[in-house]
Design a protein around this motif. Structure first.
Motif, PDB file in Angstrom:
ATOM      1  N   PRO A   1       0.673  -1.187   0.020  1.00 39.78           N
ATOM      2  CA  PRO A   1       0.092   0.007   0.173  1.00 39.78           C
ATOM      3  C   PRO A   1       0.822   1.112   0.038  1.00 39.78           C
ATOM      4  O   PRO A   1       0.515   2.267  -0.703  1.00 39.78           O
TER       5      PRO A   1
ATOM      6  N   ILE B   1       9.364  -1.400  -7.853  1.00 41.20           N
ATOM      7  CA  ILE B   1       9.867  -2.883  -8.064  1.00 41.20           C
ATOM      8  C   ILE B   1       9.059  -3.815  -6.989  1.00 41.20           C
ATOM      9  O   ILE B   1       9.528  -3.416  -5.599  1.00 41.20           O
TER      10      ILE B   1
ATOM     11  N   LYS C   1       8.618  -7.825  -5.473  1.00 42.08           N
ATOM     12  CA  LYS C   1       9.339  -8.885  -5.602  1.00 42.08           C
ATOM     13  C   LYS C   1       8.097 -10.020  -5.857  1.00 42.08           C
ATOM     14  O   LYS C   1       8.439 -10.970  -6.251  1.00 42.08           O
ATOM     15  N   GLY C   2       6.859  -9.792  -5.309  1.00 39.80           N
ATOM     16  CA  GLY C   2       5.807 -10.713  -5.548  1.00 39.80           C
ATOM     17  C   GLY C   2       5.004 -10.024  -6.404  1.00 39.80           C
ATOM     18  O   GLY C   2       5.070  -9.417  -7.369  1.00 39.80           O
TER      19      GLY C   2
ATOM     20  N   PHE D   1      -9.305  -6.487   8.812  1.00 40.86           N
ATOM     21  CA  PHE D   1      -8.378  -5.131   9.209  1.00 40.86           C
ATOM     22  C   PHE D   1      -8.877  -4.579  10.412  1.00 40.86           C
ATOM     23  O   PHE D   1     -10.124  -4.616  10.593  1.00 40.86           O
TER      24      PHE D   1
ATOM     25  N   SER E   1      -8.535  -1.499  10.715  1.00 31.30           N
ATOM     26  CA  SER E   1      -8.826  -0.013  10.384  1.00 31.30           C
ATOM     27  C   SER E   1     -10.134  -0.011   9.448  1.00 31.30           C
ATOM     28  O   SER E   1     -10.581  -1.045   8.872  1.00 31.30           O
TER      29      SER E   1
ATOM     30  N   LEU F   1      -7.700   3.227   4.838  1.00 30.07           N
ATOM     31  CA  LEU F   1      -6.741   2.372   3.967  1.00 30.07           C
ATOM     32  C   LEU F   1      -6.638   2.813   2.603  1.00 30.07           C
ATOM     33  O   LEU F   1      -5.873   2.472   1.793  1.00 30.07           O
TER      34      LEU F   1
ATOM     35  N   GLU G   1       9.605  -9.207  -9.625  1.00 30.09           N
ATOM     36  CA  GLU G   1      11.024  -8.489  -9.976  1.00 30.09           C
ATOM     37  C   GLU G   1      11.578  -8.118  -8.449  1.00 30.09           C
ATOM     38  O   GLU G   1      11.047  -7.273  -7.763  1.00 30.09           O
TER      39      GLU G   1
ATOM     40  N   ALA H   1      10.309   0.856   0.742  1.00 24.23           N
ATOM     41  CA  ALA H   1       8.833   0.649   1.267  1.00 24.23           C
ATOM     42  C   ALA H   1       8.670  -1.062   1.380  1.00 24.23           C
ATOM     43  O   ALA H   1       7.551  -1.467   0.776  1.00 24.23           O
TER      44      ALA H   1
ATOM     45  N   GLY I   1       8.201  -2.978   3.998  1.00 25.94           N
ATOM     46  CA  GLY I   1       7.508  -3.436   5.019  1.00 25.94           C
ATOM     47  C   GLY I   1       8.234  -4.299   6.064  1.00 25.94           C
ATOM     48  O   GLY I   1       9.278  -4.047   6.377  1.00 25.94           O
TER      49      GLY I   1
ATOM     50  N   ALA J   1       9.497   4.792   3.761  1.00 27.37           N
ATOM     51  CA  ALA J   1       8.337   4.697   3.725  1.00 27.37           C
ATOM     52  C   ALA J   1       7.369   3.657   4.367  1.00 27.37           C
ATOM     53  O   ALA J   1       8.048   2.465   3.853  1.00 27.37           O
TER      54      ALA J   1
ATOM     55  N   TRP K   1       4.114   1.887  12.939  1.00 24.39           N
ATOM     56  CA  TRP K   1       3.449   2.537  11.683  1.00 24.39           C
ATOM     57  C   TRP K   1       2.745   1.501  11.044  1.00 24.39           C
ATOM     58  O   TRP K   1       3.102   0.129  11.018  1.00 24.39           O
ATOM     59  N   PHE K   2       1.575   1.847  10.428  1.00 22.86           N
ATOM     60  CA  PHE K   2       0.780   0.927   9.575  1.00 22.86           C
ATOM     61  C   PHE K   2       0.330   1.711   8.463  1.00 22.86           C
ATOM     62  O   PHE K   2       0.648   2.973   8.258  1.00 22.86           O
TER      63      PHE K   2
ATOM     64  N   GLU L   1      -2.748   3.036   7.754  1.00 22.75           N
ATOM     65  CA  GLU L   1      -3.270   4.303   8.520  1.00 22.75           C
ATOM     66  C   GLU L   1      -2.440   5.598   8.430  1.00 22.75           C
ATOM     67  O   GLU L   1      -2.634   6.660   7.852  1.00 22.75           O
TER      68      GLU L   1
END
Ligand SMILES: Cc1cc2nc3c(=O)[nH]c(=O)nc-3n(C[C@H](O)[C@H](O)[C@H](O)COP(=O)(O)OP(=O)(O)OC[C@H]3O[C@@H](n4cnc5c(N)ncnc54)[C@H](O)[C@@H]3O)c2cc1C
Length: 323
Positions: free
Chosen positions: A13, A32, A34-35, A50, A52, A57, A95, A125, A127, A290, A302-303, A305
């Protein structure tokens, strides 16, 4: 060689939000991933809801309608596909980002599993859902030990040990119990986590109190074998018969990737990455963070939201720096 102003690592996200912000700022960019699109969400438990409400979201101003106030995984995947349809983001799926080297002229040479890029700025970013926090006990490598929980049906009529006391553990315990598993929980603290979804917490507390789900508090797993698990409890060592262990012990950001980019990490156990909270720029010029990766081991900080806004902050800084 593909040259872009902004290369975003991760198509979750927040990576998508960064792509939208770059597009809106008129900056050339590539994401980019990877999945698949929103890969972490795709890998969440199939029945997850969720915490939230759906509008929290939302990214890029695309409305997120869900049947109930709290959307489920399926609706979220539908939503982020809709975002992609709306913006036609330049995203490369399946990728993997591999490495980046700083060139002399404030640009980075980036190598992925499929291509090479030159980027003036990089946004990490990535995660936190790729690397589970291990228990580091003998037997953890057995195939019956899972760090990701997907679908309760698989565990029907099995003896399941769930390790942890937060949302993932509680969802796994309740769902598998409701599909006929015999569930035991092992919890390090004295109670079910206070961050557990407010409408779910009473359910698990009542199941434990009535004895439907057995819980060992202030306890930890010390060893796992093919048919049993050893648990150190305040009353001593207990061995329970067991078919599957769901180790819902949390996940952590890819610190190796951050270190390879020379991003400083705090030297305490939290390993907070160094970045400016106004601009999201790290100690490396042109490299930004991020989303949930910003929190180090505090993965609950951090999530979606509260980290959607990172995209705007970053792009604003890039635009200003370019002037
Ligand atoms: C079960 C669960 C429920 C949650 N519920 C909520 C909620 O209700 N509300 C909320 O706001 N947050 C919630 N969160 C947290 C939220 O989902 C995450 O914070 C969110 O996914 C963060 O988005 P992100 O884009 O930062 O990271 P992610 O969604 O994890 O995206 C990171 C992406 O980077 C990709 N990636 C990683 N490494 C590489 C690489 N080397 N090359 C290319 N791509 C790479 C990954 O495949 C992934 O797609 C929940 C989390 C979990 C686990």
């Amino acid at each position: 060689m593909n040259e872009v102003e902004v290369l975003i690592i991760g198509g979750g996200p927040i990576g998508l939000a960064c792509g939208i912000a770059a597009q809106q700022a008129g900056l050339s960019y590539v994401i980019i991933e990877k999945g698949c699109l929103a890969n972490s969400l795709y890998n969440y438990p199939v029945n997850m809801t969720f915490f939230s409400t759906s509008e929290r979201l939302e990214i890029g101003g695309v409305p997120f309608m869900s049947l109930n106030p709290k959307p489920n995984r399926q609706e979220a995947l539908e939503y982020y596909r809709r975002v992609q349809e709306s913006y036609q983001l330049n995203i490369k799926l399946f990728e993997t980002f591999e490495k980046a080297e700083r060139l002399g002229d404030q640009r980075y040479a980036v190598i992925t599993s499929k291509d090479r890029y030159i980027a003036r700025n990089i946004i990490v970013a990535t995660g936190f859902y790729d690397i589970p926090v291990l228990m580091n006990v003998p037997g953890e490598e057995l195939p019956k030990v899972r760090h990701y929980y997907k679908d309760p049906h698989f565990y029907a009529y099995q003896k399941v040990l769930v390790v942890g006391a937060n949302n993932s553990a509680v969802d796994a315990a309740l769902e598998t119990w409701r599909k006929g598993a015999e569930v035991t929980m092992v919890i390090t603290g004295t109670e079910i986590g206070q961050r557990v979804k407010y409408w779910v917490r009473p359910d698990i507390v009542n199941r434990i109190n009535e004895g439907s789900i057995k819980a060992y508090f202030q306890s930890k797993v010390t060893a796992i074998s093919e048919h049993a698990v050893d648990i150190l409890t305040p009353d001593g060592l207990v061995t329970v018969q067991n078919d599957f262990v769901l180790a819902m012990t949390g996940y952590m950001p890819n610190f190796e990737l951050l270190k390879a980019l020379d991003i400083q990490l705090s030297d305490n156990e939290k390993r907070f990455p160094s970045f400016n909270h106004e601009t999201m720029q790290t100690n490396q010029p042109g490299i930004y963070l991020a989303g949930v990766v910003c929190g180090g081991m505090d993965t609950h900080t951090w999530f979606i939201e509260n980290s959607r806004e990172h995209a705007g902050k970053i792009m604003q800084n890039i635009v200003v720096s370019n002037k």
